[in-house]
Motif scaffolding. Structure first.
Motif, PDB file in Angstrom:
ATOM      1  N   ILE A 225     -20.198   6.520  -9.452  1.00 45.26           N
ATOM      2  CA  ILE A 225     -19.689   6.010 -10.733  1.00 45.26           C
ATOM      3  C   ILE A 225     -18.164   5.956 -10.699  1.00 45.26           C
ATOM      4  O   ILE A 225     -17.519   6.909 -10.269  1.00 45.26           O
ATOM      5  CB  ILE A 225     -20.187   6.907 -11.873  1.00 45.26           C
ATOM      6  CG1 ILE A 225     -21.665   6.592 -12.122  1.00 45.26           C
ATOM      7  CG2 ILE A 225     -19.387   6.682 -13.159  1.00 45.26           C
ATOM      8  CD1 ILE A 225     -22.343   7.499 -13.071  1.00 45.26           C
ATOM      9  N   GLU A 226     -17.598   4.815 -11.149  1.00 41.17           N
ATOM     10  CA  GLU A 226     -16.144   4.681 -11.174  1.00 41.17           C
ATOM     11  C   GLU A 226     -15.684   4.368 -12.596  1.00 41.17           C
ATOM     12  O   GLU A 226     -16.488   4.146 -13.492  1.00 41.17           O
ATOM     13  CB  GLU A 226     -15.711   3.607 -10.181  1.00 41.17           C
ATOM     14  CG  GLU A 226     -16.133   3.954  -8.756  1.00 41.17           C
ATOM     15  CD  GLU A 226     -15.372   3.191  -7.705  1.00 41.17           C
ATOM     16  OE1 GLU A 226     -14.135   3.216  -7.724  1.00 41.17           O
ATOM     17  OE2 GLU A 226     -16.017   2.570  -6.852  1.00 41.17           O
ATOM     18  N   ALA A 227     -14.344   4.337 -12.775  1.00 38.70           N
ATOM     19  CA  ALA A 227     -13.769   4.270 -14.127  1.00 38.70           C
ATOM     20  C   ALA A 227     -14.270   3.076 -14.935  1.00 38.70           C
ATOM     21  O   ALA A 227     -14.606   3.198 -16.102  1.00 38.70           O
ATOM     22  CB  ALA A 227     -12.251   4.249 -14.035  1.00 38.70           C
ATOM     23  N   GLN A 228     -14.314   1.899 -14.299  1.00 38.72           N
ATOM     24  CA  GLN A 228     -14.703   0.699 -15.039  1.00 38.72           C
ATOM     25  C   GLN A 228     -16.185   0.703 -15.393  1.00 38.72           C
ATOM     26  O   GLN A 228     -16.597   0.116 -16.380  1.00 38.72           O
ATOM     27  CB  GLN A 228     -14.336  -0.540 -14.214  1.00 38.72           C
ATOM     28  CG  GLN A 228     -14.309  -1.835 -14.986  1.00 38.72           C
ATOM     29  CD  GLN A 228     -13.302  -1.844 -16.110  1.00 38.72           C
ATOM     30  OE1 GLN A 228     -12.331  -1.115 -16.062  1.00 38.72           O
ATOM     31  NE2 GLN A 228     -13.551  -2.630 -17.127  1.00 38.72           N
ATOM     32  N   THR A 229     -17.004   1.402 -14.573  1.00 39.86           N
ATOM     33  CA  THR A 229     -18.439   1.550 -14.883  1.00 39.86           C
ATOM     34  C   THR A 229     -18.578   2.207 -16.254  1.00 39.86           C
ATOM     35  O   THR A 229     -19.326   1.750 -17.113  1.00 39.86           O
ATOM     36  CB  THR A 229     -19.123   2.460 -13.826  1.00 39.86           C
ATOM     37  OG1 THR A 229     -18.647   2.124 -12.537  1.00 39.86           O
ATOM     38  CG2 THR A 229     -20.622   2.330 -13.885  1.00 39.86           C
ATOM     39  N   ILE A 230     -17.815   3.309 -16.429  1.00 36.86           N
ATOM     40  CA  ILE A 230     -17.899   4.081 -17.680  1.00 36.86           C
ATOM     41  C   ILE A 230     -17.393   3.246 -18.852  1.00 36.86           C
ATOM     42  O   ILE A 230     -18.001   3.186 -19.913  1.00 36.86           O
ATOM     43  CB  ILE A 230     -17.084   5.390 -17.538  1.00 36.86           C
ATOM     44  CG1 ILE A 230     -17.681   6.244 -16.419  1.00 36.86           C
ATOM     45  CG2 ILE A 230     -17.051   6.163 -18.843  1.00 36.86           C
ATOM     46  CD1 ILE A 230     -16.847   7.439 -16.012  1.00 36.86           C
ATOM     47  N   SER A 231     -16.269   2.557 -18.628  1.00 37.21           N
ATOM     48  CA  SER A 231     -15.661   1.752 -19.693  1.00 37.21           C
ATOM     49  C   SER A 231     -16.615   0.655 -20.168  1.00 37.21           C
ATOM     50  O   SER A 231     -16.848   0.484 -21.364  1.00 37.21           O
ATOM     51  CB  SER A 231     -14.368   1.134 -19.151  1.00 37.21           C
ATOM     52  OG  SER A 231     -13.887   0.168 -20.018  1.00 37.21           O
TER      53      SER A 231
END
Length: 596
Positions: free
Chosen positions: A107-113
């Motif tokens: 999981i990376e930052a843009q996934t969460i966003s």
């Protein structure tokens, strides 16, 4: 309507969205082998060259499951933080989303966003673990991360591979079984949301929409609620690989409308289409407004091309609703536009698209963000351009925009990443270990500090492993000054910048050095200076091209040579007073890459 499913694909950049979309199109037989190519939905040259999705792309697929036929409307979305507005528009037109996570990267930052954006719209999320065929895949660890993030069951996560086609049939089954069918009354007055539009030189503006209620027919008299304009639907249809005409598009479906509109201002993304005779009571709500993060001036190289540039910008805005622009003029560059972008990559893409699609050669000024200045008289001034900032003696204080930044990185890079963020005036707010090897760092930092080279440097120091996402959190007071660049005592307003007082000396020195390397030598000496108000803080000098005027003197009295040199000196002095220094386009852009 029970047999329609509308869904989008969301993920971090480079997690395999477009490849998986290719497999879905192939396995539903929407396209045959002859038409198949990688990144099929990415139809722009730029997207193929850079391997990124810039535009959302809608396409309709037909699929049969257990003897029942279904219509699947897919919207493929970009993954880069600079194109998150495209994602928000796609989400508004769907009931479900495939959340794709790379099994090797997690999981990376843009996934969460993007996930939070989808949850705000109450979308059904189907988690997909992609690239499980890679040698570096860590399916079990990444499944743990997804379960923790979504709170779903482990067996709800679908293992897949966009490249080999593993799990694609499972994904299609999950789309039909888990995503709810669209709701809406076919008998109610027409209500359709425009989520995208394109310009066609032969047919005018084509608007893409999702019908929420009622139906839209060919030849129908329709009205756009925001602009209040009426049109006749010359052609309506659905979006296959090519546009396919249909007599009627009913509630729950996605389609296009051609009504001969020629003026770009008449179609707004987020507008509601309704019936002109029996209009809906109110427009569709809940469509987020675009918030530009970075501002820069775009000017035509030749001032006569100003109107052509305006035309090109309006057509681009149709295709990319996240760009905002207004006219402005500059002493050095003439007439142009002040443009708002969602980030530096967005600015770069717009500049390239202007050059490729409209043959417009443009000059881009140094990007900056918008500030709020409060004068000693208590007035509030919005500063979108350094020239808007009042003189230092009239300013009480200045506020700059701050962001909350999320950086997810491997634990071995925590030190360098923290160092970079603290250099950029960041304040560490939180540090959480997602797994033993992955850390989530949260910082509050000024937006101006991430505008230039932050993302590139973050990727460099983390060997490409760190992912980055941010959202605005308001304005805070800072000690900011306006730094001017002067060439031969003439101010170049395109290179002016508003910066933090502590960084002014270093930045001024670097810019002067960079300009010295980039500006070609002239017949006269050029002084490059950086100044704050009347105070000069840095200087570099480009020496003159020297013509050897004494070459013709063979021997003889020294006074003959001196006379010629004095004459040359006078000429150079006079030339310096009237001579103009041409600044190459590379100099404007190089100022952004001072650390290279």
């Amino acid at each position: 309507m029970n047999h329609i499913r509308n869904f989008c694909i969301i993920a971090h950049i480079d997690h395999g969205k477009s490849t998986l979309a290719d497999r879905l199109l192939e396995y539903t037989k929407t396209i045959d082998k002859r038409q198949m190519q990688a990144q099929l939905l990415d139809d722009m040259d730029l997207e193929r060259e850079r391997g990124i999705t810039i535009k959302s792309h809608a396409i309709q697929m037909n699929y049969e499951l257990d003897g029942q036929k279904y219509v699947l409307n897919l919207i493929d979305t970009p993954g880069h933080v600079d194109f998150s507005y495209e994602v928000s528009r796609s989400i508004a037109a769907c009931e479900g989303a495939l959340l794709i996570v790379d099994a090797a990267q997690g999981i990376e930052a843009q996934t969460i966003s993007n996930l939070f954006m989808a949850l705000e719209h109450d979308l059904t999320i189907i988690p997909v673990l992609n690239k499980i065929d890679l040698p570096g895949a860590m399916p079990e660890e990444v499944k743990d991360e997804i379960v923790e993030l979504l709170g779903c069951e482990r067996d709800e996560i679908i293992p897949a591979s966009g490249k080999t086609g593993i799990g694609v049939f499972d994904i299609l089954r999950a789309i039909i079984e888990r995503i709810p069918a669209p709701k809406g009354d076919v008998q109610a007055p027409l209500k359709a949301l425009i989520f995208d539009s394109v310009f066609n030189p032969f047919r005018g503006i084509i608007a893409y929409y999702r019908v929420f209620e009622g139906e839209i027919r060919k030849g129908q008299h329709v009205k756009f609620m925001n602009t209040g304009e009426d049109y006749f639907a010359d052609e309506t249809g659905i979006l296959k690989l090519e546009m396919t005409p249909r007599e009627v598009i009913k509630a729950g479906d996605v389609g296009y409308i051609i009504s001969g509109i020629k003026d770009a201002k008449e179609v707004q993304v987020g507008d509601t289409i309704t019936d002109a005779k029996h209009p809906a009571a109110e427009a569709i709500q809940g469509f987020s407004e675009v918030k530009p993060m970075v501002f820069a001036g775009i000017y035509p190289v030749d001032t006569d091309d100003y109107e052509e540039l305006r035309d090109a910008m309006e057509k681009l805005q149709l295709n990319d609703a996240s760009i905002v622009f207004e006219p402005e003029s500059s002493a050095a560059l003439g007439f142009g536009f002040r443009c708002g972008f969602l980030g530096m990559l967005h600015l770069e893409i717009i500049q390239e698209r202007l050059e490729r699609e409209f043959n417009m050669t443009v000059i881009t000024t140094v990007p900056n963000v918008s500030y709020i200045a409060y004068t000693t008289k208590g007035e509030r001034i919005d500063v979108n351009n350094p020239s808007d900032l009042p003189p230092p003696d009239k300013i009480d204080y200045v506020e700059e925009p701050y962001i909350s930044a999320t950086v997810i990185t491997k634990s071995e890079f925590v030190g360098p990443v923290m160092g970079l963020c603290l250099d950029k005036r960041g304040i560490l707010k939180n540090q959480v270990y997602l797994t033993s090897d992955r850390v989530d760092l949260k910082f509050d930092m000024p937006l101006a500090e991430i505008v230039f080279d932050f993302y590139d440097r973050l990727k460099t120091i983390s060997k490409g492993y760190a992912s980055f996402d941010y959202h605005p959190i308001g304005y805070q007071e800072s000690t900011l000054v306006k730094m001017d660049i002067l060439l031969n005592a003439k101010q170049v307003d395109a290179l002016s910048a508003i910066i933090h007082k502590d960084n002014a000396f270093d930045l001024g020195k670097k810019i002067c050095k960079k300009l010295k390397d980039l500006i070609p030598k002239q017949q006269f000496e050029i002084a490059i200076q950086a100044g704050i108000g009347a105070k000069i803080i840095a200087r570099e000098t480009i020496s003159a091209l020297r013509k050897d005027v004494t070459a013709k003197c063979y021997g003889g009295d020294i006074s003959r040579k001196r006379k010629l040199l004095e004459k040359q000196k006078e000429g150079k002095k006079r030339m310096r007073q009237v001579g103009n220094v041409e600044i190459p386009q590379s100099a404007f852009m190089a100022v952004l890459k001072l650390n290279d």
